[in-house]
Design an enzyme around this catalytic site. Structure first.
Site, short mmCIF file in Angstrom:
data_model
loop_
_atom_site.label_atom_id
_atom_site.label_comp_id
_atom_site.label_asym_id
_atom_site.label_seq_id
_atom_site.Cartn_x
_atom_site.Cartn_y
_atom_site.Cartn_z
N GLU A 499 -3.59 2.02 -0.87
CA GLU A 499 -3.10 0.65 -1.06
C GLU A 499 -3.44 -0.35 0.06
O GLU A 499 -2.66 -1.28 0.30
CB GLU A 499 -1.58 0.64 -1.31
CG GLU A 499 -1.14 1.53 -2.46
CD GLU A 499 0.39 1.57 -2.64
OE1 GLU A 499 1.06 0.58 -2.29
OE2 GLU A 499 0.89 2.60 -3.15
N HIS A 709 11.28 6.29 7.32
CA HIS A 709 11.80 5.18 8.13
C HIS A 709 11.93 5.56 9.60
O HIS A 709 12.14 4.71 10.44
CB HIS A 709 13.17 4.74 7.59
CG HIS A 709 13.09 4.24 6.18
ND1 HIS A 709 13.38 5.04 5.11
CD2 HIS A 709 12.69 3.06 5.68
CE1 HIS A 709 13.18 4.34 4.00
NE2 HIS A 709 12.76 3.15 4.31
#
Ligand code: GLN
Ligand code: ZN
Length: 769
Positions: A499, A709
């Protein structure tokens, strides 16, 4: 006279001044004095905008350097001890850096500590800091900020109305933590008696400052409340009514429903209702409203960016005006925090499209004009505004930019068969296994690889014209080749292209679809200094050309492993955009689904054997009332399947969701009939897979084995252990190994060793089973 006001105004600034100042402060580039000055300047500007528009009151208390719910927690001294304040023992002010540390774990001064939890405010995309409570907690007035802001506004000569989150909604949004916390609805209520005296104190101080009206926001009243919470509303407002100010109880985001009788009967001086989301409640509320109360009607949409139909509103509110007279107030439906600041900044938007829109500043004008129209004291400007709105809206209704007969026809031709794959999961899985030739515990990732500074610089250069289309595409291909080579080297079983070409998972598709528009400054606060610029879906959606096929086929040409194509799902595209208000959301969603369906077909025709359709926003689209859940889930599931079901049996459809609370929607998740679902589970120790086990979820699952994260590199043993736990709940043959979410925010230096360990963990699992 119909009083005009607003429940709140965006604080971020038309040019995101607040974002820039707070981030500069966090980085140490400016001091606290300079930050405070920016805050004061923005407040002054926003109050002045309200006055200039002609509002009768300016709203004070909607400003926050981080979050208005956090401000209330600070005001009440609800600061967990790890931040260095101990309930009532400390008697000093909770300072700004403590507020920032509660929000983000660190600040220029003070010891870092784990930040408070953050979550979405009702069904908005605004995130608040969850009030962190504990049994037996005491509260105290711990901040002067609100009172200082009132002084500021008074010095500037403004007629002030103060806004404050009401005590019950503040508790409703909170969470009791610590030993013995039960996690039920009743335990937060046990703190009410301790909270109320502080609210009383706040209201008294505001009265001393000469404040006449205080707006207490209680949006919890549009949700399904347990009986003891409903009763608590009565007790609370019976106590607060002795405060020497007038109270305006505000509800928004939906209908009062079964709380209507309760809300109208509470001993307050005024009630605000949302007449945009729930216009039908207006008459019923007026029927029950005691004669001493004002009714503030939220008539202008505070959640969307469309220009109001002033003529229609004028007509539909005439009866309310006749019945209420001076007791009618007008406002946007909710705080304008949820819309961008000023349409006048949008110089690049074409004039026609712009004529259909209204941002916060324009909405103030709409409220004022509407109130003067209802009072029969409209100025020529008001009349002109009404006529301009009527003209723009009638053009919008007829515009060929919006209404595409081909899209409508295609929507009308959808048959039930279009949403079903050719065969059920079991036979599909057999052909897919044969074709894809994957090992047990296949490894994959969620889609994105690091969005490096280099990639972002290239995109910026391309957008400004410094980099040619060819050069930009060559650069993206280079990045794809790099990501594919890394995945080959790591030994991932199902690679992705990474992406690099996507700035954002929704914006990328919006830019390639017809019916979408993009603003330049249409920023809306998402959390803290973070803002999002949602696309505007203004017209029928269609796909002029393939959107991802060339990137995916290029990536596939570089490897023998099956390349996973990557799409954003229809519900997520809908949920993260401003959606047109002239047709049901479900209809717009179906249009997006059909466009994606063509993309799925094209990817498949180009030889892509697995396609992931991300739906991270599916859950957040759930309505505020349980009674409406099923209707939403039905069309959301239908839309996903409409996009996916065109795939042949041998094409493996994946989906991904960034959470794992599936208990209450597991049947709908199963109904998506995705061959593989990847979800976030690593932080919950796989316990959240119980929902899948209990439901006997029939298809394949990739429970995330590490938290993307965190910058920490997950250890092999840790991931093996998590997968063993997963294997206790899900048959081995249906398990995948993957991270929790996309890797675009990480660096390659973290990603490579983390994925190497993950692949190692999968190998260990294969050895064991
Ligand atoms: N495919 C997306 C990515 O990896 C999914 C992002 C998301 O779930 N929010 O970045
Ligand atoms: Zn995710």
């Amino acid at each position: 006279m119909t009083l005009a006001h607003t429940l709140g105004y965006p604080r971020i600034g038309a040019k995101r001044e607040l974002k820039k100042a707070t981030e500069a402060y966090w980085k140490g580039e400016i001091d606290q004095h300079a930050l405070e000055a920016v805050g004061a300047e923005l407040r002054a500007r926003h109050w002045q905008a309200q006055r200039d528009a002609g509002l009768d009151l300016v709203t004070v208390g909607d400003f926050a350097f981080y979050d208005q719910v956090l401000n209330v927690s600070v005001l009440l001294g609800a600061v967990p001890s790890r931040f260095g304040h101990f309930d009532s023992q400390a008697d000093g002010e909770v300072d700004l850096d403590t507020t920032f540390r509660m929000a983000r774990g660190r600040a220029p001064s003070g010891q870092p500590a784990a930040a408070c939890e953050m979550t979405k405010y009702f069904d908005t995309n605004y995130h608040y800091l969850v009030p962190e409570l504990h049994a037996g907690q005491t509260f105290r007035l711990a901040s002067d900020r609100l009172f200082q802001e009132v002084d500021e506004a008074k010095v500037a000569g403004h007629p002030v109305k103060v806004v404050l989150l009401g005590p019950l909604t503040w508790l409703w949004l909170g969470k009791v933590k610590g030993d013995g916390a039960r996690g039920d609805d009743a335990e937060r209520l046990e703190l009410l008696d301790a909270v109320l005296p502080v609210y009383g104190e706040i209201l008294t101080r505001l009265a001393d400052q000469g404040v006449e009206w205080v707006q207490l926001d209680e949006p919890a009243l549009v949700q399904d409340l347990p009986p003891q919470w409903q009763q608590a509303f009565e007790a609370t407002y019976n106590k607060l009514q002795s405060a020497p100010v007038k109270l305006l109880l505000t509800t928004y985001f939906g209908t009062l429903g079964d709380n209507l009788q309760l809300a109208t009967s509470l001993p307050v001086d005024g009630l605000h209702i949302d007449a945009v989301r729930a216009p039908e409640q207006l008459a019923a509320v007026i029927d029950r409203l005691p004669a001493y109360k004002v009714l503030s009607v939220g008539a202008i949409d505070g959640r969307n960016i469309w220009r109001a139909d002033l003529a229609a509103l004028h007509e539909s509110l005439a009866e309310a005006k006749a019945r209420l007279g001076e007791r009618l107030w007008l406002a946007p439906s909710c705080s304008l925090l949820h819309v961008p600041v000023d349409l006048d900044s949008e110089t690049k938007l074409d004039t026609e499209l712009r004529s259909w829109l209204a941002f916060a500043r324009q909405k103030l004008d709409e409220v004022v004009s509407l109130s003067r129209l209802l009072d029969k004291r409209a100025t020529p400007d008001d009349q002109a505004r009404l006529e301009a709105a009527t003209a723009a809206l009638s053009a919008r209704r007829r515009s060929t930019r919006i209404h595409k007969p081909a899209v409508a026809e295609r929507l009308g031709a959808i048959t039930p068969g279009d949403t079903e794959r050719a065969s059920p999961y079991a036979p599909r899985a057999t052909v897919q296994r044969r074709k894809l030739d994957l090992p047990l515990f296949p490894t994959t990732t969620i889609g994105s690889f690091p969005q490096t500074a280099d990639i972002r610089a290239a995109r910026r250069a391309f957008k400004t014209g410094e980099l040619s289309q060819d050069a930009y595409e060559a650069k993206m291909c280079e990045e794809i080749a790099f990501a594919v080579a890394r995945q080959e080297a790591l030994g991932l079983d199902m690679p992705v292209h990474g992406e690099p070409e996507r700035n954002d998972m929704v914006e990328y598709f919006g830019e390639l679809l017809d019916g979408f528009a993009f603003t330049e400054f249409g920023w809306v606060q998402s959390y803290g200094s973070r803002c999002v610029k949602p696309p505007v879906i203004f017209g029928d959606v269609s796909r002029p050309a393939a959107m991802t096929v060339r990137w995916s086929t290029y990536a596939q040409s570089l490897t023998d492993k099956p390349m996973k194509g990557m799409l954003t799902g229809p519900v997520t595209i809908l949920q993260w955009s401003f959606v047109r208000d002239d047709q049901p959301r479900a209809t717009t969603c179906r249009q997006i689904a059909l466009a994606l369906r063509d993309e799925v077909a094209d990817l498949e025709a180009a030889g892509i054997q697995a396609i992931q359709i991300d739906e991270p926003a599916l859950r957040e689209g759930l309505p505020l009332r349980h009674g409406q859940w099923q209707a939403y889930l039905d069309w959301a599931v239908e839309c996903f399947k409409l996009a996916a079901a065109v795939a042949r049996d041998e094409t493996q459809i994946h989906t991904h969701m960034c959470y794992s609370e599936f208990n209450d929607i597991i049947a709908s998740i199963a109904a998506l009939d995705a061959d593989v679902i990847t979800i976030e589970t690593s932080r919950s120790d796989m316990e959240l897979l119980d929902a899948f086990q209990d439901f006997a979820y029939p298809n394949e699952i990739g429970p995330g084995v590490y938290d993307i994260h965190s910058p920490n590199i997950p250890e092999v043993e840790w991931m093996v252990r998590l997968m063993e736990k997963a294997a206790e709940r899900i048959p081995l043959k249906r398990l995948w190994v993957n991270p929790d979410c996309g890797l675009k925010t990480r660096g390659w230096a973290e990603v490579e060793p983390a994925l190497a360990n993950m692949v190692e963990a999968a190998k260990e699992l294969r050895r064991r089973h």
